[in-house]
Design a protein around this motif. Structure first.
Motif, PDB file in Angstrom:
ATOM      1  N   ALA A 107      -5.901 -45.211  32.764  1.00  0.00           N
ATOM      2  CA  ALA A 107      -4.805 -45.185  31.783  1.00  0.00           C
ATOM      3  C   ALA A 107      -4.925 -46.409  30.868  1.00  0.00           C
ATOM      4  O   ALA A 107      -4.846 -46.300  29.638  1.00  0.00           O
ATOM      5  CB  ALA A 107      -3.463 -45.159  32.499  1.00  0.00           C
ATOM      6  N   TRP A 108      -5.142 -47.560  31.472  1.00  0.00           N
ATOM      7  CA  TRP A 108      -5.313 -48.788  30.694  1.00  0.00           C
ATOM      8  C   TRP A 108      -6.510 -48.652  29.753  1.00  0.00           C
ATOM      9  O   TRP A 108      -6.442 -49.010  28.571  1.00  0.00           O
ATOM     10  CB  TRP A 108      -5.515 -49.976  31.647  1.00  0.00           C
ATOM     11  N   ALA A 109      -7.610 -48.091  30.282  1.00  0.00           N
ATOM     12  CA  ALA A 109      -8.837 -47.986  29.497  1.00  0.00           C
ATOM     13  C   ALA A 109      -8.627 -47.092  28.265  1.00  0.00           C
ATOM     14  O   ALA A 109      -9.084 -47.428  27.165  1.00  0.00           O
ATOM     15  CB  ALA A 109      -9.968 -47.432  30.367  1.00  0.00           C
ATOM     16  N   ARG A 110      -7.940 -45.978  28.444  1.00  0.00           N
ATOM     17  CA  ARG A 110      -7.714 -45.083  27.305  1.00  0.00           C
ATOM     18  C   ARG A 110      -6.785 -45.729  26.275  1.00  0.00           C
ATOM     19  O   ARG A 110      -7.059 -45.685  25.068  1.00  0.00           O
ATOM     20  CB  ARG A 110      -7.113 -43.748  27.774  1.00  0.00           C
ATOM     21  N   ASN A 111      -5.718 -46.356  26.738  1.00  0.00           N
ATOM     22  CA  ASN A 111      -4.808 -47.023  25.792  1.00  0.00           C
ATOM     23  C   ASN A 111      -5.518 -48.163  25.055  1.00  0.00           C
ATOM     24  O   ASN A 111      -5.309 -48.365  23.857  1.00  0.00           O
ATOM     25  CB  ASN A 111      -3.559 -47.537  26.514  1.00  0.00           C
ATOM     26  N   PHE A 112      -6.360 -48.875  25.792  1.00  0.00           N
ATOM     27  CA  PHE A 112      -7.145 -49.965  25.202  1.00  0.00           C
ATOM     28  C   PHE A 112      -8.059 -49.436  24.088  1.00  0.00           C
ATOM     29  O   PHE A 112      -8.143 -50.013  23.004  1.00  0.00           O
ATOM     30  CB  PHE A 112      -7.951 -50.647  26.324  1.00  0.00           C
ATOM     31  N   MET A 113      -8.702 -48.302  24.354  1.00  0.00           N
ATOM     32  CA  MET A 113      -9.590 -47.718  23.325  1.00  0.00           C
ATOM     33  C   MET A 113      -8.791 -47.333  22.085  1.00  0.00           C
ATOM     34  O   MET A 113      -9.194 -47.606  20.956  1.00  0.00           O
ATOM     35  CB  MET A 113     -10.305 -46.463  23.862  1.00  0.00           C
ATOM     36  N   LYS A 114      -7.654 -46.699  22.323  1.00  0.00           N
ATOM     37  CA  LYS A 114      -6.831 -46.231  21.200  1.00  0.00           C
ATOM     38  C   LYS A 114      -6.286 -47.417  20.393  1.00  0.00           C
ATOM     39  O   LYS A 114      -6.415 -47.450  19.173  1.00  0.00           O
ATOM     40  CB  LYS A 114      -5.681 -45.396  21.773  1.00  0.00           C
ATOM     41  N   ASP A 115      -5.712 -48.394  21.105  1.00  0.00           N
ATOM     42  CA  ASP A 115      -5.100 -49.539  20.425  1.00  0.00           C
ATOM     43  C   ASP A 115      -6.117 -50.326  19.608  1.00  0.00           C
ATOM     44  O   ASP A 115      -5.763 -51.003  18.636  1.00  0.00           O
ATOM     45  CB  ASP A 115      -4.463 -50.500  21.443  1.00  0.00           C
ATOM     46  N   ASN A 116      -7.385 -50.291  20.030  1.00  0.00           N
ATOM     47  CA  ASN A 116      -8.406 -51.095  19.359  1.00  0.00           C
ATOM     48  C   ASN A 116      -9.339 -50.259  18.485  1.00  0.00           C
ATOM     49  O   ASN A 116     -10.406 -50.736  18.096  1.00  0.00           O
ATOM     50  CB  ASN A 116      -9.189 -51.902  20.401  1.00  0.00           C
ATOM     51  N   ASP A 117      -8.912 -49.021  18.214  1.00  0.00           N
ATOM     52  CA  ASP A 117      -9.696 -48.134  17.342  1.00  0.00           C
ATOM     53  C   ASP A 117     -11.153 -48.023  17.751  1.00  0.00           C
ATOM     54  O   ASP A 117     -12.049 -48.051  16.897  1.00  0.00           O
ATOM     55  CB  ASP A 117      -9.638 -48.615  15.873  1.00  0.00           C
ATOM     56  N   ILE A 118     -11.408 -47.951  19.064  1.00  0.00           N
ATOM     57  CA  ILE A 118     -12.780 -47.757  19.537  1.00  0.00           C
ATOM     58  C   ILE A 118     -13.126 -46.281  19.303  1.00  0.00           C
ATOM     59  O   ILE A 118     -12.381 -45.392  19.726  1.00  0.00           O
ATOM     60  CB  ILE A 118     -12.906 -48.082  21.043  1.00  0.00           C
ATOM     61  N   ALA A 119     -14.247 -46.046  18.646  1.00  0.00           N
ATOM     62  CA  ALA A 119     -14.650 -44.657  18.355  1.00  0.00           C
ATOM     63  C   ALA A 119     -14.954 -43.915  19.657  1.00  0.00           C
ATOM     64  O   ALA A 119     -15.212 -44.537  20.694  1.00  0.00           O
ATOM     65  CB  ALA A 119     -15.879 -44.662  17.455  1.00  0.00           C
ATOM     66  N   GLY A 120     -14.899 -42.584  19.598  1.00  0.00           N
ATOM     67  CA  GLY A 120     -15.315 -41.778  20.753  1.00  0.00           C
ATOM     68  C   GLY A 120     -14.242 -41.585  21.798  1.00  0.00           C
ATOM     69  O   GLY A 120     -14.536 -41.139  22.907  1.00  0.00           O
ATOM     70  N   CYS A 121     -12.986 -41.920  21.455  1.00  0.00           N
ATOM     71  CA  CYS A 121     -11.902 -41.730  22.428  1.00  0.00           C
ATOM     72  C   CYS A 121     -11.371 -40.300  22.293  1.00  0.00           C
ATOM     73  O   CYS A 121     -10.978 -39.889  21.201  1.00  0.00           O
ATOM     74  CB  CYS A 121     -10.787 -42.735  22.165  1.00  0.00           C
ATOM     75  N   PRO A 122     -11.368 -39.523  23.378  1.00  0.00           N
ATOM     76  CA  PRO A 122     -10.827 -38.162  23.275  1.00  0.00           C
ATOM     77  C   PRO A 122      -9.318 -38.190  23.034  1.00  0.00           C
ATOM     78  O   PRO A 122      -8.670 -39.223  23.252  1.00  0.00           O
ATOM     79  CB  PRO A 122     -11.143 -37.541  24.633  1.00  0.00           C
TER      80      PRO A 122
END
Ligand code: AMP
Ligand code: GLY
Length: 433
Positions: A107-122
């Motif tokens: 959960a943390w990892a997905r929110n982290f990707m989204k919050d930091n605009d990391i590409a490739g997040c489903p």
């Protein structure tokens, strides 16, 4: 130099073997929960102890004047082992807890990707409540359901695979809410691959891409496992990938390492594992792991031409840009022999006898040694690796070695064979349209 390896599986045997090849001629020590005969044979001394017993591992490291520690599995990282070792003044080539969170809290990892605009997040959402979750599952229509915490690779269920329909997806997700939050995300369609990198907090040195095989049985059937075997092609590309796919995946991992530092204030040091699904829209992140993959470590470490101890020291000290990290341009095929009935009903305590395995490399995994004989535990037992100029030749070496193991064992003959690889290529053509 005194180096401590934490963990007792096939991945850690490969790590220990790579350290043992170092021109620095280090003394190797290990902490493992059961005696892995391959690791034990390469060590000065070892401690049989749960790898998550942070206090005991630190005590052992101090008593052996350890200069550098490598942690193989994720559980001790989640328990804060790297942090505790650093506090005790010992260098570690594995990440501290705050950044290892990228693996142990989905959960943390997905929110982290989204919050930091990391590409490739489903497309995803995290839930603690059933009604909102059911509505989101209906909205997406085709989903993957993941418990937020560590499950040894067995908690994720995907529609069309382990979940026959929306009703089953809702039921499974609801059942997980008792244990914590649940991640619901879009079901990604494509082919999976693994990209691993050595990381020192700033620089990343990438390894060749590898494809693992999660399913227990030939033809990708049966339940998910820790991984039944894996292969790579000469160079960094797999046969179904484009150069652009690998470049995008590298960028995603680089952005992730930078964002982890921004968000946590801690540098990511150690091996970072990216599991990607290559979709019609390019690579999407299935997950990050804060360690080598098992079996993927056994593909890439035998190809490492640079001194692994130099790489480990550079990761720990933040000087990776000063090391020329190189891999030989060979193919490898790694195949696991597992106890019959694995993963659901594995036989245990059965003897494994290793015959003439020819040119293959053998890594012991979840086995134990007693009175000079080797026995299974119920998990993946022994891996064999073929290294050659082509995947086809490497497969023959690995397959031949498997046929010279005796015991109550099962393995997948199809991994690395031309048919299966062609299926991956055809599938990717279809997905890309
Ligand atoms: P994980 O434990 O996250 O590695 O997931 C186990 C397996 O579930 C992966 O190897 C994938 O095959 C599959 N999986 C995970 N997430 C997704 C997703 N969003 N879409 C499709 N398959 C997935
Ligand atoms: N081979 C998958 C993993 O190590 O997580």
């Amino acid at each position: 130099m005194n180096i401590l390896v934490v963990g007792g599986g096939g991945r850690e045997h490969a790590i220990t073997a790579a350290i043992a090849c170092s021109r620095k001629d280090p003394s190797i020590y290990a902490v493992m929960s059961g005696k892995n005969p391959g690791i034990a044979a390469l060590c000065e001394d070892f401690l049989l102890e749960k790898e998550t017993n942070v206090e005991k591992v630190v005590e052992f490291a101090l008593s052996k004047n350890i200069d550098l520690v490598v942690v193989g599995p994720e559980a001790p990282l989640a328990a804060g082992l790297a942090d505790a070792l650093e506090e005790a003044g010992i260098s570690v080539a594995s990440p501290c807890r705050k950044v290892a969170q990228v693996e142990f809290d989905k959960a943390w990892a997905r929110n982290f990707m989204k919050d930091n605009d990391i590409a490739g997040c489903p497309v995803f959402e995290v839930f603690t409540d059933r009604d909102a979750m059911d509505a989101f599952i209906d909205k997406l229509g085709n989903v993957a359901i993941k418990p937020a915490g560590l499950t040894g690779g067995k908690g994720v269920k995907v529609m069309g695979d382990q979940l026959p329909d929306i009703g089953a997806a809702k039921e499974y997700a609801a059942g997980l809410l008792d244990q914590g939050s649940v991640v619901v995300e879009e079901n990604l369609v494509g082919e999976e691959f693994t990209l691993q990198a050595f990381v020192d907090g700033r620089s990343l040195a990438f390894m060749p891409t590898v494809q693992d095989h999660k399913r227990a049985f030939e033809g990708d059937l049966g339940p998910n496992t820790g991984g039944m075997g894996s292969y790579n092609a000469p160079g960094e590309m797999l046969p179904f990938l484009d150069a652009g796919d690998v470049d995008s995946a590298k960028q995603i991992m680089t952005d992730t390492v930078n964002a982890l530092y921004r968000v946590t204030g801690q540098k990511y040091r150690g091996t970072l594992y990216g599991q990607f699904m290559i979709t019609k829209d390019g690579p999407k992140v299935i997950e990050f792991n804060a360690r080598f993959g098992d079996p993927e470590a056994m593909n890439v470490l035998p190809l490492l031409e640079s001194d692994y101890v130099d790489v480990l020291c550079a990761m720990a000290s933040g000087t990776l840009d000063q090391v020329d990290v190189r891999f030989s341009k060979k193919a490898t095929v790694c195949k696991y022999a597992v106890p019959a009935g694995y993963p659901d009903n594995p036989t245990k305590d059965r003897e494994v006898v290793v015959g003439d395995i020819g040119d293959a490399i053998l890594f012991y995994s979840s086995v134990y040694e007693k009175d000079g004989k080797v026995y299974t535990t119920g998990s993946r037992a022994v891996a064999v690796v073929g290294v050659a100029d082509s995947i086809q030749q490497a497969e023959v070496i690995a397959q031949n070695a498997l046929e010279h193991l005796s015991g109550d064992l099962h393995y997948r003959s199809d991994i690395g064979k031309a048919d299966l690889i062609q299926r991956r290529i055809d599938h990717m053509k279809e997905v890309r349209g």
